[in-house]
Motif scaffolding. Structure first.
Motif, short mmCIF file in Angstrom:
data_model
loop_
_atom_site.label_atom_id
_atom_site.label_comp_id
_atom_site.label_asym_id
_atom_site.label_seq_id
_atom_site.Cartn_x
_atom_site.Cartn_y
_atom_site.Cartn_z
N GLN A 104 7.12 11.92 -13.64
CA GLN A 104 8.44 11.31 -13.84
C GLN A 104 8.49 9.91 -13.23
O GLN A 104 9.18 9.04 -13.76
N SER A 105 7.75 9.68 -12.15
CA SER A 105 7.80 8.35 -11.54
C SER A 105 7.14 7.32 -12.46
O SER A 105 7.63 6.19 -12.61
N ILE A 106 6.07 7.70 -13.11
CA ILE A 106 5.39 6.77 -14.02
C ILE A 106 6.21 6.56 -15.29
O ILE A 106 6.36 5.44 -15.78
N ASP A 107 6.79 7.66 -15.79
CA ASP A 107 7.69 7.52 -16.95
C ASP A 107 8.82 6.54 -16.64
O ASP A 107 9.17 5.68 -17.44
N LYS A 108 9.39 6.71 -15.45
CA LYS A 108 10.52 5.87 -15.07
C LYS A 108 10.11 4.40 -15.00
O LYS A 108 10.86 3.51 -15.42
N ALA A 109 8.92 4.16 -14.46
CA ALA A 109 8.44 2.78 -14.38
C ALA A 109 8.27 2.19 -15.78
O ALA A 109 8.64 1.03 -16.04
N ASN A 110 7.75 2.99 -16.70
CA ASN A 110 7.60 2.49 -18.07
C ASN A 110 8.95 2.23 -18.72
O ASN A 110 9.14 1.22 -19.40
N ASN A 111 9.88 3.14 -18.47
CA ASN A 111 11.23 2.93 -19.03
C ASN A 111 11.89 1.69 -18.44
O ASN A 111 12.56 0.94 -19.14
N VAL A 166 8.97 -0.05 -6.43
CA VAL A 166 8.16 1.17 -6.33
C VAL A 166 9.11 2.31 -6.68
O VAL A 166 10.06 2.57 -5.95
N LEU A 167 8.87 2.99 -7.80
CA LEU A 167 9.85 3.96 -8.30
C LEU A 167 9.46 5.39 -7.95
O LEU A 167 9.46 6.29 -8.80
N ALA A 168 9.16 5.62 -6.69
CA ALA A 168 8.68 6.94 -6.26
C ALA A 168 9.81 7.93 -5.99
O ALA A 168 9.62 9.13 -6.07
N ASN A 169 10.96 7.43 -5.63
CA ASN A 169 12.05 8.33 -5.26
C ASN A 169 12.55 9.09 -6.49
O ASN A 169 13.05 8.48 -7.43
N PRO A 170 12.43 10.43 -6.49
CA PRO A 170 12.81 11.18 -7.69
C PRO A 170 14.30 11.09 -7.99
O PRO A 170 14.73 11.43 -9.09
N THR A 209 16.11 8.33 -8.01
CA THR A 209 16.48 7.06 -8.65
C THR A 209 16.70 7.31 -10.15
O THR A 209 15.85 7.91 -10.80
N THR A 210 17.82 6.85 -10.68
CA THR A 210 18.10 7.06 -12.11
C THR A 210 18.03 5.74 -12.88
O THR A 210 18.10 4.66 -12.29
N MET A 211 17.92 5.84 -14.20
CA MET A 211 17.89 4.63 -15.02
C MET A 211 19.21 3.86 -14.90
O MET A 211 19.20 2.63 -14.92
N ASP A 212 20.32 4.56 -14.72
CA ASP A 212 21.59 3.86 -14.53
C ASP A 212 21.55 2.99 -13.28
O ASP A 212 22.03 1.85 -13.28
N MET A 213 20.96 3.53 -12.21
CA MET A 213 20.86 2.73 -10.98
C MET A 213 20.01 1.49 -11.22
O MET A 213 20.33 0.40 -10.74
N LEU A 214 18.93 1.66 -11.98
CA LEU A 214 18.04 0.53 -12.23
C LEU A 214 18.77 -0.55 -13.05
O LEU A 214 18.64 -1.74 -12.79
N ALA A 215 19.58 -0.10 -14.03
CA ALA A 215 20.36 -1.05 -14.83
C ALA A 215 21.34 -1.81 -13.94
O ALA A 215 21.52 -3.03 -14.07
N GLU A 216 21.94 -1.09 -12.99
CA GLU A 216 22.88 -1.74 -12.07
C GLU A 216 22.17 -2.77 -11.19
O GLU A 216 22.73 -3.82 -10.86
#
Lengths: 551, 551
Positions: free
Chosen positions: A410-417, A507-511, A513-520
């Motif tokens: 999930q951390s790698i998926d999140k980084a790609n997203n 570093v997107l290791a924290n499970p 962390t959501t995509m909404d947070m990243l957008a913010e």
């Protein structure tokens, strides 16, 4: 629970005995904190860590007294002071919006276990002060060895608990692990032989003289961790003998350049002592072509070390472990469990392919680590050490390999997203694409981003310093405002003519962390950029001056 | 709280999120353990640690699996397993009858604080992941510096928080502290100068060549800790260049022998890089004449380091701090807070008299420990590190200097009383008198003890091996029976013709150890001796054969 605060004579031994024998009352300040930590760690951290940054010089005023207090304090008063002065101004490393470094949230169950570990207060240097912790640590090293090298069961039956051997060394962190690995490599290269008692005994200068080498070199890509330069210094090799090898557009070592450097070292009378492959560069998370490096190391008969402090945990994922293909050929491997294995700070490891490799650094004494004992201290750089291996053991059992696989995937998926999301913006650009869960990017005003696509190198060079200034400003302002944190570093990207370029690093290791947070986080960065009117003006003026934008 | 134990597909991310967000229930196994630890640590340890020794090879069977489990486990099941396999067979280091090593009981309040530290999970390598923990650590180093060097307030105001300076370095333990100190000494001696970029850059061989020294030596008494030999190896000096200097009848370095060795090194073309004074030898607790060593170090212009890992805490006692007189002249000092400062394992420190000394080992990188930052990582051997300084800070505040003084005074008093008690027995003898709270002794059957008073060296040499055998047997049997633990070591006492002599070694740091317990320990040893019929017979036969006893 407290000591007397009466004048001197009344600081009594009885009061002191009490702090060794009578616990804090459940309703004491510390008792309440402890319960709060247990019941709602995230709540405790959010409630107590102040988001808004207090200037460091102000914090320093709270820690200015160099005198040890003469009189004891009440535990409750002291705890209040800690909450206000220290905890309030510590860093919320567990926050899902703290995506700038490798420190993530921890699984809850590790907290009470950490307390158990501290309460037991074992010392792993010798079996007399650790007993079952010694075989446990050996098993953890065996499990990690198996993860990397995948030997048969018989191999582990034979070596895992052998007094004279070791499948690795536990240590406080990746730096000590890397130093230990290169220490082994150095002592192995300059081993005892006819007329030479070995570098461990006679020293490095005698070793070089005996073997007839002008210098001993360690080769690593230019993205190698600074601990390797520290290791070269500590071990007496010298930092100038740590040879930085050029990287490709993905921050991976160029194998042709590596071969060239090896040849150059040899031609100049030097000896390649070790080649270090990186499995997860600290800045961008990229992985060197380890199998190719193994080949080169074999060609020049050098120790092959892999610094997988960050990326090693990827081996737990069947989906992604192929990225580290070739690591099983390494003579030694560094892995930090306090990084992507979600264990608290202080759990580093170096693993050795050959269980007898540690003979190169063996030490004994009369009162501990006697010859033939199973004391772990005879094979480690550190002496007294806590039982951190227990937390790795528990994490491996409670989460299981499949649990780790999910976390890593999930951390790698999140980084790609996240990389995808950044690319969709007309005012952000990805600088390094993620291979693991790290990526770098920067903010670039939309018109300039569009123009840069067709810019020449001179134009790129002209605007880079101002873009760097903007990136630095955004990163610092965002940190100070306290809602979220990304870090920054400087890279030399191919697409920007290798000009030193300041970038955001996440570093997107924290499970959590959501995509909404990243957008913010992107939106907050955009807003800070828009309010940086002065820098923006200077940037646009420069872009026009160099013809990147039309007047 | 647990992960699903269903087949693979069901190890869900949701289950994983839960272990990061939902705490253990108070009635869970781990919840109960935690409460038990808080409410009655001593009770928990006594109830769970099995007294009777289980053979190591049997314990190893419980830690034999090298495969990381595929599936997750329930936290409760895993915790039960930990209790039975690990905790039950760990060492009761907090027991007042565990007087064999330097690990003592801990004050209660440190347990919840340790949990707080783990929950905060700060990384002290850089301010971005530690914030207020950085000034706190600097203050703790300042307080310890003040304890050793006693500079004026202005000195600390100026240097304590200066980015480019450091009053010391926190680290995992005394070994890393000693290595760090000698690393500084080496880099200072082989500093950059015209035509030489310094040992940190060019390496040790180039340094020796540039300065024209055949070898760099470190001098320490023959009672020096083995970590110094490890340091000599790691730093490329070579263990044979660690020169062991003869000691007097109190295990203190002989200053005349030290001067001789310095002259010898110089005469042979070597250079004395550092002289190490010991403030509390690990085996006997004796303190070198530090002021005299300082004089010699000044004469030969060598770095003067004091290894006060154990004895440094004595400075907190106005009653006994005079024993370390001269320590304030040391260039660097090692102190372990996890020894006689009653802090959990993992709290080492090295202090530097001159705050700019650390320039010799300074390191920087782009993404952390940037030049000019206050990141502690630029001046330490380790990289990522936990916030252990907080526990030292709290211990210093809650106990206060006067509290520590009481603890230290009572430990030394107890050692003197124990030495007195041993001397009163007709079948025990003190081998080394206590200076701090360490002493060594052995059991000697009454007739032989009486006869040894008038024995010649040959006779002493004849019976020593059998007495050694007896001591070793008693020590092992006592440990295995599980009621109490003293350690053993080998010394070369003057009064026994410098013959290698096995002795019991006790460290009386635990404030809960009573004189009654010590008397019981002697009685138990006596009983074990009396039942060792075979060894006793052989000993008496030898004593008669060499004329020590009449036929």
């Amino acid at each position: 629970m407290h000591l007397s605060k009466q004048p001197t004579a009344d600081v009594s031994l009885d009061a002191l005995y009490r702090i060794f024998t009578i616990p804090e009352a459940p309703e004491s300040t510390l008792g309440k904190i402890e319960r709060h930590l247990s019941e709602n760690l995230a709540g405790f951290l959010s409630a107590h860590i102040v988001a808004k940054e207090k200037p460091l010089h102000e914090i320093e005023e709270d820690f200015a007294d160099s005198a040890i207090p003469e009189q004891p304090s009440f535990v409750s008063e002291h705890t209040d002071e800690l909450l206000n002065k220290l905890v309030a101004h510590s860093v919320h490393t567990a926050s899902p919006r703290f995506i700038g470094h490798m420190t993530s949230a921890l699984p809850y169950f590790l907290l009470p276990l950490a307390k158990l570990m501290v309460g037991l207060n074992q010392n792993l240097v010798k079996i007399e002060t650790s007993k079952a912790f010694t075989p446990l640590e050996r098993q953890v090293l065996g499990m990690m060895h198996h993860l990397v090298y995948g030997q048969e069961g018989e191999f582990y039956q034979h070596w895992m608990h052998s007094a004279e051997h070791s499948l690795g060394a536990f240590c406080s962190g990746g730096t000590v692990a890397n130093i230990t690995a290169l220490w082994v490599a150095r002592n192995k290269l300059f081993a005892a032989t006819d007329g030479f008692a070995g570098v461990a005994s006679e020293g490095l200068a005698a070793g070089l003289a005996h073997y007839g080498y002008k210098r001993a070199c360690v080769l690593v890509s230019e993205r190698g961790h600074y601990s390797l330069s520290k290791a070269a210094d500590v071990l007496g090799i010298g930092r100038s003998n740590l040879v930085a090898v050029a990287t490709d557009h993905n921050n991976r070592i160029r194998v042709d350049a590596l071969r060239e450097q090896c040849a150059k070292v040899a031609a100049e009378g030097g000896r390649v002592m070790a080649i270090v492959g990186i499995a997860g560069t600290t800045e961008t998370g990229h992985i060197d072509p380890l199998a190719d490096i193994a080949e080169v190391a074999a060609e020049v008969d050098a120790h092959f070390h892999v610094d997988a402090a960050w990326g090693g945990a990827t081996l737990l994922s069947d989906t992604h472990r192929h990225l580290l293909q070739g690591i099983e050929q390494a003579d030694s491997v560094t892995i930090d469990a306090h990084k992507q294995m979600y264990v608290p700070m202080g759990a580093g490891m170096v693993l050795f392919k050959d269980p007898s490799l540690v003979h190169a650094i063996e030490h004994h004494a009369e009162y501990v680590i006697r010859r033939g004992s199973k004391d772990l201290g005879s094979h480690t750089m550190e002496g007294s050490r806590p039982g951190m291996a227990m937390l790795v053991y528990s994490a491996l059992h409670v989460m299981g390999r499949k649990g780790y696989q999910l976390l890593i995937d999930q951390s790698i998926d999140k980084a790609n997203n996240f990389a995808g999301l950044i690319s969709q913006q007309d005012d952000f650009e990805v600088i390094t694409e993620p291979q693991l869960c790290l990526l770098t990017y920067r903010y670039v005003p939309a018109p300039i981003k569009a123009a840069l696509e067709n810019a020449d190198d001179a134009q790129k060079r002209r605007v880079t310093p101002l873009l760097n200034q903007l990136t630095k400003h955004i990163q610092k302002s965002q940190r100070e405002s306290g809602n979220s944190f990304v870090s920054r570093t400087k890279l030399t990207p191919m697409q920007y003519a290798k000009e030193p370029t300041t970038v955001f690093r996440t570093v997107l290791a924290n499970p959590l962390t959501t995509m909404d947070m990243l957008a913010e986080i992107l939106q907050e960065q955009r807003e800070i950029a828009n309010s940086a009117i002065h820098t923006q003006r200077a940037l646009f003026a420069e872009a026009r001056a160099c013809g990147l934008l039309n007047d």
